[in-house]
Design a protein around this motif. Structure first.
Motif, mmCIF file in Angstrom:
data_model
loop_
_atom_site.group_PDB
_atom_site.id
_atom_site.type_symbol
_atom_site.label_atom_id
_atom_site.label_comp_id
_atom_site.label_asym_id
_atom_site.label_seq_id
_atom_site.Cartn_x
_atom_site.Cartn_y
_atom_site.Cartn_z
ATOM 1 N N PHE A 57 -2.930 14.538 -27.951
ATOM 2 C CA PHE A 57 -2.421 15.839 -28.887
ATOM 3 C C PHE A 57 -1.930 16.631 -27.616
ATOM 4 O O PHE A 57 -2.958 16.887 -26.351
ATOM 5 C CB PHE A 57 -2.391 16.846 -29.722
ATOM 6 N N PHE A 58 -0.034 16.609 -26.923
ATOM 7 C CA PHE A 58 -0.160 17.586 -25.632
ATOM 8 C C PHE A 58 0.643 18.605 -26.253
ATOM 9 O O PHE A 58 1.883 18.944 -26.513
ATOM 10 C CB PHE A 58 0.693 16.470 -25.024
ATOM 11 N N VAL A 85 5.228 20.709 -27.410
ATOM 12 C CA VAL A 85 4.078 19.456 -28.512
ATOM 13 C C VAL A 85 4.601 18.053 -28.410
ATOM 14 O O VAL A 85 5.752 18.202 -28.586
ATOM 15 C CB VAL A 85 3.105 20.161 -29.126
ATOM 16 N N PHE A 86 3.365 17.344 -28.233
ATOM 17 C CA PHE A 86 4.308 16.566 -28.352
ATOM 18 C C PHE A 86 2.876 15.393 -28.682
ATOM 19 O O PHE A 86 1.714 15.562 -27.892
ATOM 20 C CB PHE A 86 4.808 15.209 -27.328
ATOM 21 N N HIS A 100 6.486 17.631 -10.494
ATOM 22 C CA HIS A 100 6.591 18.664 -10.120
ATOM 23 C C HIS A 100 5.334 19.881 -9.948
ATOM 24 O O HIS A 100 5.227 21.121 -10.210
ATOM 25 C CB HIS A 100 7.541 20.225 -10.709
ATOM 26 N N GLY A 101 3.964 18.990 -10.723
ATOM 27 C CA GLY A 101 3.056 19.666 -11.832
ATOM 28 C C GLY A 101 3.337 20.953 -12.725
ATOM 29 O O GLY A 101 4.053 20.618 -13.432
ATOM 30 N N ALA A 102 2.176 20.421 -13.670
ATOM 31 C CA ALA A 102 2.235 21.048 -14.744
ATOM 32 C C ALA A 102 0.496 22.082 -15.756
ATOM 33 O O ALA A 102 -0.269 20.584 -14.747
ATOM 34 C CB ALA A 102 2.817 19.901 -16.291
ATOM 35 N N ARG A 103 1.005 22.278 -16.599
ATOM 36 C CA ARG A 103 -0.338 22.935 -17.049
ATOM 37 C C ARG A 103 -0.301 22.496 -18.757
ATOM 38 O O ARG A 103 0.564 22.813 -19.138
ATOM 39 C CB ARG A 103 -0.825 24.212 -16.800
ATOM 40 N N ILE A 104 -1.776 21.772 -18.663
ATOM 41 C CA ILE A 104 -1.307 20.956 -20.601
ATOM 42 C C ILE A 104 -3.096 21.572 -21.254
ATOM 43 O O ILE A 104 -4.040 21.680 -20.306
ATOM 44 C CB ILE A 104 -0.836 19.564 -20.362
ATOM 45 N N LEU A 105 -2.376 21.406 -22.676
ATOM 46 C CA LEU A 105 -3.711 21.869 -23.025
ATOM 47 C C LEU A 105 -3.854 20.114 -24.438
ATOM 48 O O LEU A 105 -2.663 19.734 -24.864
ATOM 49 C CB LEU A 105 -3.872 22.705 -24.034
ATOM 50 N N LEU A 106 -5.244 19.630 -24.207
ATOM 51 C CA LEU A 106 -5.137 18.697 -24.895
ATOM 52 C C LEU A 106 -6.195 19.011 -26.388
ATOM 53 O O LEU A 106 -6.612 19.383 -26.017
ATOM 54 C CB LEU A 106 -5.385 17.473 -24.208
ATOM 55 N N PHE A 107 -5.937 17.654 -27.128
ATOM 56 C CA PHE A 107 -6.387 17.421 -28.627
ATOM 57 C C PHE A 107 -6.742 15.927 -28.945
ATOM 58 O O PHE A 107 -6.486 15.254 -28.399
ATOM 59 C CB PHE A 107 -6.057 18.117 -30.355
#
Length: 149
Positions: A57-58, A85-86, A100-107
């Motif tokens: 999960f993103f 989300v995906f 270009h860069g990103a900040r992500i949260l993962l489960f």
């Protein structure tokens, strides 16, 4: 149980992201049942990889993330702008990248390796890890909050 799971104080995502600089090297901010909640700073390409037994999960907190997918129907790309989300289904070969860069949260289930069960050669800029403990940030009242417009 990780110390992240045992810690029961709120965690500001802006502070969590500010506590580390490494790219493609997720930090575990907390746990939910048997899942780690991880945050990561990403830029450039990850590796093509597969998680045989788990979905991934993103949530894009900042920036934009692209995920290339290979499945029986062929190759395709999903683009995730901030706030999107995906879920990559288990067994699907995929490669996240953020030009270009990103900040992500993962489960992900605790102990899941960032490069999956099968993967191409791992370059130096990708951390093959099950996640690092988050150093507990102290809330800076002057720090801007992350905004979801």
């Amino acid at each position: 149980m990780t110390s992240a799971a045992a810690h029961r104080e709120p965690i500001a995502l802006a502070d969590a992201f500010a506590s580390f600089d490494a790219l493609w090297s997720p930090r575990i901010v907390t746990s939910v049942n048997d899942y780690d909640v991880r945050v990561a700073k990403v830029e450039g390409e990850h590796v093509w990889h597969v998680h045989d037994d788990t979905d991934e999960f993103f949530l894009v907190v900042a920036g934009e993330l692209h995920i290339d997918l290979r499945d029986p129907a062929g190759e395709r790309r999903v683009t995730l702008p901030r706030g999107s989300v995906f879920t990559v289904p288990r067994g699907t070969e995929h490669r996240p990248h953020a030009p270009h860069g990103a900040r992500i949260l993962l489960f992900e289930p605790a102990g899941t390796l960032t490069v999956g069960d099968r993967h191409e050669e791992v370059p130096d800029h990708v951390d093959a890890t099950t996640g690092h403990e988050l150093r507990r940030p102290h809330r800076n009242p002057q720090a801007p909050l992350l905004k979801f417009d």
